[in-house]
Design a protein around this motif. Structure first.
Motif, mmCIF file in Angstrom:
data_model
loop_
_atom_site.group_PDB
_atom_site.id
_atom_site.type_symbol
_atom_site.label_atom_id
_atom_site.label_comp_id
_atom_site.label_asym_id
_atom_site.label_seq_id
_atom_site.Cartn_x
_atom_site.Cartn_y
_atom_site.Cartn_z
ATOM 1 N N ARG A 99 0.834 -1.204 0.000
ATOM 2 C CA ARG A 99 0.000 0.000 0.000
ATOM 3 C C ARG A 99 0.861 1.243 0.000
ATOM 4 O O ARG A 99 1.956 1.254 0.600
ATOM 5 C CB ARG A 99 -0.935 0.003 1.217
ATOM 6 C CG ARG A 99 -1.933 -1.149 1.221
ATOM 7 C CD ARG A 99 -2.949 -0.982 2.338
ATOM 8 N NE ARG A 99 -2.319 -1.063 3.644
ATOM 9 C CZ ARG A 99 -2.802 -0.473 4.739
ATOM 10 N NH1 ARG A 99 -3.889 0.271 4.659
ATOM 11 N NH2 ARG A 99 -2.195 -0.622 5.899
ATOM 12 N N ASP A 100 0.386 2.292 -0.609
ATOM 13 C CA ASP A 100 1.105 3.558 -0.698
ATOM 14 C C ASP A 100 1.254 4.165 0.694
ATOM 15 O O ASP A 100 0.261 4.458 1.352
ATOM 16 C CB ASP A 100 0.339 4.506 -1.634
ATOM 17 C CG ASP A 100 1.132 5.769 -1.942
ATOM 18 O OD1 ASP A 100 0.535 6.706 -2.497
ATOM 19 O OD2 ASP A 100 2.336 5.798 -1.651
ATOM 20 N N GLY A 101 2.499 4.330 1.165
ATOM 21 C CA GLY A 101 2.741 4.965 2.453
ATOM 22 C C GLY A 101 2.713 4.031 3.644
ATOM 23 O O GLY A 101 2.826 4.492 4.789
ATOM 24 N N TYR A 102 2.579 2.734 3.375
ATOM 25 C CA TYR A 102 2.498 1.761 4.478
ATOM 26 C C TYR A 102 3.504 0.635 4.248
ATOM 27 O O TYR A 102 3.933 0.385 3.116
ATOM 28 C CB TYR A 102 1.097 1.157 4.577
ATOM 29 C CG TYR A 102 0.026 2.154 4.905
ATOM 30 C CD1 TYR A 102 -0.607 2.879 3.901
ATOM 31 C CD2 TYR A 102 -0.373 2.364 6.217
ATOM 32 C CE1 TYR A 102 -1.594 3.792 4.197
ATOM 33 C CE2 TYR A 102 -1.370 3.281 6.523
ATOM 34 C CZ TYR A 102 -1.970 4.000 5.496
ATOM 35 O OH TYR A 102 -2.947 4.911 5.784
ATOM 36 N N SER A 103 3.833 -0.060 5.326
ATOM 37 C CA SER A 103 4.681 -1.240 5.195
ATOM 38 C C SER A 103 3.915 -2.359 4.514
ATOM 39 O O SER A 103 2.683 -2.417 4.574
ATOM 40 C CB SER A 103 5.133 -1.711 6.586
ATOM 41 O OG SER A 103 5.882 -0.710 7.241
ATOM 42 N N ASP A 104 4.649 -3.258 3.869
ATOM 43 C CA ASP A 104 4.017 -4.408 3.234
ATOM 44 C C ASP A 104 3.309 -5.270 4.271
ATOM 45 O O ASP A 104 3.747 -5.403 5.416
ATOM 46 C CB ASP A 104 5.074 -5.275 2.539
ATOM 47 C CG ASP A 104 5.491 -4.683 1.215
ATOM 48 O OD1 ASP A 104 6.194 -5.386 0.456
ATOM 49 O OD2 ASP A 104 5.130 -3.524 0.925
ATOM 50 N N ASN A 105 2.188 -5.872 3.859
ATOM 51 C CA ASN A 105 1.507 -6.878 4.660
ATOM 52 C C ASN A 105 1.699 -8.245 4.000
ATOM 53 O O ASN A 105 1.553 -8.370 2.773
ATOM 54 C CB ASN A 105 0.015 -6.562 4.778
ATOM 55 C CG ASN A 105 -0.240 -5.370 5.663
ATOM 56 O OD1 ASN A 105 -0.654 -4.312 5.204
ATOM 57 N ND2 ASN A 105 -0.007 -5.526 6.947
ATOM 58 N N TRP A 106 2.006 -9.247 4.835
ATOM 59 C CA TRP A 106 2.233 -10.602 4.344
ATOM 60 C C TRP A 106 1.309 -11.590 5.053
ATOM 61 O O TRP A 106 1.017 -11.422 6.247
ATOM 62 C CB TRP A 106 3.672 -11.028 4.605
ATOM 63 C CG TRP A 106 4.693 -10.244 3.848
ATOM 64 C CD1 TRP A 106 5.336 -9.113 4.267
ATOM 65 C CD2 TRP A 106 5.178 -10.523 2.528
ATOM 66 N NE1 TRP A 106 6.195 -8.676 3.280
ATOM 67 C CE2 TRP A 106 6.127 -9.515 2.210
ATOM 68 C CE3 TRP A 106 4.911 -11.510 1.579
ATOM 69 C CZ2 TRP A 106 6.805 -9.469 0.989
ATOM 70 C CZ3 TRP A 106 5.585 -11.470 0.372
ATOM 71 C CH2 TRP A 106 6.513 -10.465 0.081
#
Length: 116
Positions: A99-106
């Motif tokens: 997401r733009d401006g956020y850390s990756d989610n896994w």
């Protein structure tokens, strides 16, 4: 935060098929890409197939023509249909949201094992 729950991994013989699912919940906005990565033992995590924010798809060269990524927006779920599986496809497969401006989610990962 986006929660990702994967399912569908398992053991299959070479030439077989599997379908992975990834259900997303939570802050599903500002998504740049959503898709699948994999990590084999002793190797770096690599892109398998993703959707971009424009709706297009990108595939690793090694899976083109064999794997297909799809989505059901009503269920906030993406899928990975894997056909003609090879032993070198053996890996833990991870769902990812960027997401733009956020850390990756896994996601937690799902094991795919292809026997020869």
């Amino acid at each position: 935060q986006v929660r990702l729950v994967e399912s569908g991994g398992g053991l299959v013989q070479a030439g077989g098929s599997l379908r992975l699912s990834c259900a997303a919940s939570g802050s599903i906005f500002s998504i740049i890409t959503m898709g699948w990565y994999r990590q084999a033992p002793g190797k770096q995590r690599e892109l398998v197939a993703i959707f971009t924010s424009g709706g297009s798809t990108n595939y690793a060269d090694s899976v083109k023509g064999r794997f297909t990524i799809s989505r059901d927006d009503a269920k906030n779920t993406i899928y990975l249909q894997m056909n003609s599986l090879k032993p070198e496809d053996t890996a833990v497969y991870y769902c990812n949201v960027r997401r733009d401006g956020y850390s990756d989610n896994w996601g937690q990962g799902t094991q795919v094992t292809v026997s020869s």
